[in-house]
Every structure is written in C-alpha cells, then in structure tokens.
Design a protein around this motif. Structure first.
Motif, short mmCIF file in Angstrom:
data_model
loop_
_atom_site.label_atom_id
_atom_site.label_comp_id
_atom_site.label_asym_id
_atom_site.label_seq_id
_atom_site.Cartn_x
_atom_site.Cartn_y
_atom_site.Cartn_z
N MET A 1 0.84 -1.18 0.00
CA MET A 1 0.00 0.00 0.00
C MET A 1 0.89 1.25 0.00
SD MET A 1 -2.98 1.19 2.67
CE MET A 1 -3.90 -0.30 2.38
N THR A 2 0.48 2.24 -0.73
CA THR A 2 1.25 3.48 -0.87
C THR A 2 1.14 4.34 0.38
OG1 THR A 2 0.89 3.50 -3.25
CG2 THR A 2 1.49 5.60 -2.23
N THR A 3 2.27 4.86 0.80
CA THR A 3 2.32 5.90 1.83
C THR A 3 2.63 7.21 1.13
OG1 THR A 3 2.92 4.49 3.69
CG2 THR A 3 3.66 6.77 3.79
N TRP A 4 1.84 8.21 1.47
CA TRP A 4 2.02 9.55 0.91
C TRP A 4 2.76 10.44 1.89
CZ3 TRP A 4 0.70 11.31 -3.89
CH2 TRP A 4 -0.07 10.44 -4.68
N ILE A 5 3.72 11.19 1.38
CA ILE A 5 4.34 12.27 2.14
C ILE A 5 3.70 13.55 1.61
CG2 ILE A 5 6.45 13.47 2.79
CD1 ILE A 5 7.99 10.93 1.90
N THR A 6 2.89 14.17 2.46
CA THR A 6 2.25 15.43 2.11
C THR A 6 3.10 16.54 2.70
OG1 THR A 6 0.08 14.37 2.10
CG2 THR A 6 0.13 16.77 2.28
N ILE A 7 3.59 17.42 1.84
CA ILE A 7 4.57 18.42 2.23
C ILE A 7 3.95 19.81 2.13
CG2 ILE A 7 6.90 19.31 1.83
CD1 ILE A 7 6.96 16.65 -0.18
N CYS A 8 4.02 20.56 3.21
CA CYS A 8 3.54 21.94 3.19
C CYS A 8 4.58 22.80 2.46
CB CYS A 8 3.34 22.47 4.61
SG CYS A 8 2.80 24.20 4.62
N ASP A 9 4.19 23.35 1.32
CA ASP A 9 5.15 24.16 0.56
C ASP A 9 5.07 25.66 0.88
OD1 ASP A 9 2.85 24.90 -0.83
OD2 ASP A 9 3.48 24.00 -2.74
N ASN A 59 6.58 21.45 7.88
CA ASN A 59 5.69 20.36 8.25
C ASN A 59 5.45 19.38 7.12
OD1 ASN A 59 4.59 21.23 11.00
ND2 ASN A 59 4.36 23.07 9.77
N VAL A 60 5.28 18.12 7.49
CA VAL A 60 4.89 17.07 6.55
C VAL A 60 3.89 16.15 7.25
CG1 VAL A 60 7.14 17.09 5.36
CG2 VAL A 60 6.74 15.45 7.19
N ALA A 61 3.10 15.47 6.45
CA ALA A 61 2.21 14.43 6.97
C ALA A 61 2.59 13.13 6.28
CB ALA A 61 0.76 14.78 6.70
N ILE A 62 2.60 12.05 7.06
CA ILE A 62 2.85 10.70 6.54
C ILE A 62 1.50 10.00 6.61
CG2 ILE A 62 4.16 8.57 6.85
CD1 ILE A 62 5.95 11.03 6.26
N LEU A 72 4.56 15.59 11.21
CA LEU A 72 5.89 15.89 11.73
C LEU A 72 6.21 17.32 11.36
CD1 LEU A 72 5.88 12.77 10.55
CD2 LEU A 72 8.21 12.85 11.33
N GLY A 73 6.98 17.99 12.21
CA GLY A 73 7.31 19.38 11.92
C GLY A 73 8.62 19.82 12.53
N ASP A 74 8.89 21.09 12.36
CA ASP A 74 10.08 21.75 12.87
C ASP A 74 11.36 21.21 12.22
OD1 ASP A 74 11.26 23.77 14.35
OD2 ASP A 74 11.63 22.48 16.07
N PHE A 75 11.29 21.03 10.91
CA PHE A 75 12.46 20.57 10.16
C PHE A 75 13.22 21.74 9.56
CE2 PHE A 75 9.87 16.69 9.90
CZ PHE A 75 10.81 15.75 10.29
N ILE A 76 14.52 21.60 9.50
CA ILE A 76 15.36 22.48 8.69
C ILE A 76 15.37 21.84 7.30
CG2 ILE A 76 17.72 23.30 8.32
CD1 ILE A 76 18.04 23.16 11.41
N PRO A 77 15.13 22.61 6.25
CA PRO A 77 15.11 22.00 4.92
C PRO A 77 16.52 21.64 4.44
CG PRO A 77 14.66 24.36 4.77
CD PRO A 77 14.75 24.02 6.22
N ASP A 78 16.92 20.41 4.75
CA ASP A 78 18.23 19.94 4.30
C ASP A 78 18.14 18.47 3.89
OD1 ASP A 78 18.31 18.45 6.72
OD2 ASP A 78 19.72 19.80 7.68
N ASP A 79 19.22 17.97 3.31
CA ASP A 79 19.24 16.59 2.80
C ASP A 79 19.00 15.56 3.89
OD1 ASP A 79 19.71 17.27 0.09
OD2 ASP A 79 21.87 17.40 0.44
N GLU A 80 19.54 15.79 5.08
CA GLU A 80 19.39 14.84 6.18
C GLU A 80 17.92 14.71 6.59
OE1 GLU A 80 21.07 13.88 10.68
OE2 GLU A 80 21.61 15.78 9.72
N ALA A 81 17.23 15.82 6.71
CA ALA A 81 15.80 15.79 7.06
C ALA A 81 15.01 15.07 5.98
CB ALA A 81 15.27 17.20 7.25
N ALA A 82 15.26 15.41 4.72
CA ALA A 82 14.54 14.79 3.61
C ALA A 82 14.76 13.29 3.57
CB ALA A 82 14.96 15.43 2.29
N ALA A 83 16.00 12.85 3.74
CA ALA A 83 16.31 11.42 3.72
C ALA A 83 15.61 10.70 4.87
CB ALA A 83 17.81 11.20 3.78
N GLY A 84 15.59 11.29 6.05
CA GLY A 84 14.93 10.68 7.20
C GLY A 84 13.43 10.58 7.01
#
Length: 124
Positions: A1-9, A59-62, A72-84
């Motif tokens: 089943m697909t999991t969606w990452i919904t990203i607040c832009d 913020n993102v929603a899984i 989930l929230g309070d992320f710095i927009p960087d590669d480490e956050a995105a990969a996690g």
C-alpha cells in the motif's frame, strides 16, 4: 500500500525573508523530499499549501489509507531531514498498521512528531 508524504510548501521558518529568499522553506524541503523519494517503492509525494502548523514549520504528513497517520514538523530544509522523512515513510508503507518501532526511526526525525491520527472507521 502506498504511503504519501504530504509536504507543506508554504512553511516559513523563523527569520524567513521574502526579499532575500527565492523560495519558502517548505518549497525547499519539498524539492529535497521529492528528489529523495524518487523511485522509492511504496512512497509518493504531494505538495499542499498549508498544513496549519506554522509554529513548527517545516511540516509534513505521513499518510496511508487504513493506517496510523502522522504529522511531523520543525524541520530544517536539508538533505538529512529529507532522507529521514523518506526512510520513515518507506517503513510506514511496509508496516501493516503504520506503526514503526522507535528503534527503526531515522535519527533525523526523532523529536519531530507533532500528532498521530488513528485510521478512520470503516463504518458509522
């Protein structure tokens, strides 16, 4: 089943300056997540304008049907956050219930959970 990452832009972290920054922090994180999720089985991404978590942006929603869903929230927009975020979404996709054992959480998402939503009931 697909999991969606919904990203607040539209997320803007404290100190965001429209005159000095070409894109919002949310747009930056969205681009990084989209790149990290490209080709990842069971994971798709989408952007939305505002998850209403402005005090804890970015913020993102899984999300997935019939599973626990998370904000989930309070992320710095960087590669480490995105990969996690993508790694967690992939584990969420592989879980029958959406619950992922804490020991399997990527380090970069620990401390970023805001809410957990139970699946909607099948009937009224």
């Amino acid at each position: 089943m697909t999991t969606w990452i919904t990203i607040c832009d539209t997320c803007k972290r404290e100190g965001w300056d429209a005159a000095a920054m070409a894109q919002t922090d949310g747009e930056a994180l969205a681009g990084l997540i989209e790149a990290a999720a490209s080709g990842v089985a069971g994971v798709k991404t989408r952007r939305v304008s505002c998850l209403m978590g402005c005090k804890s942006g970015c913020n993102v929603a899984i999300q997935s049907r019939d599973k626990l869903n998370y904000t989930l929230g309070d992320f710095i927009p960087d590669d480490e956050a995105a990969a996690g975020i993508v790694a967690y979404a992939q584990a969420h996709a592989q879980s029958a219930t959406g619950q992922v054992p804490f020991r399997d959480w990527p380090h970069s998402i620990k401390g970023h959970f805001v809410t957990r939503h139970p699946p909607l009931p099948d009937s009224e």
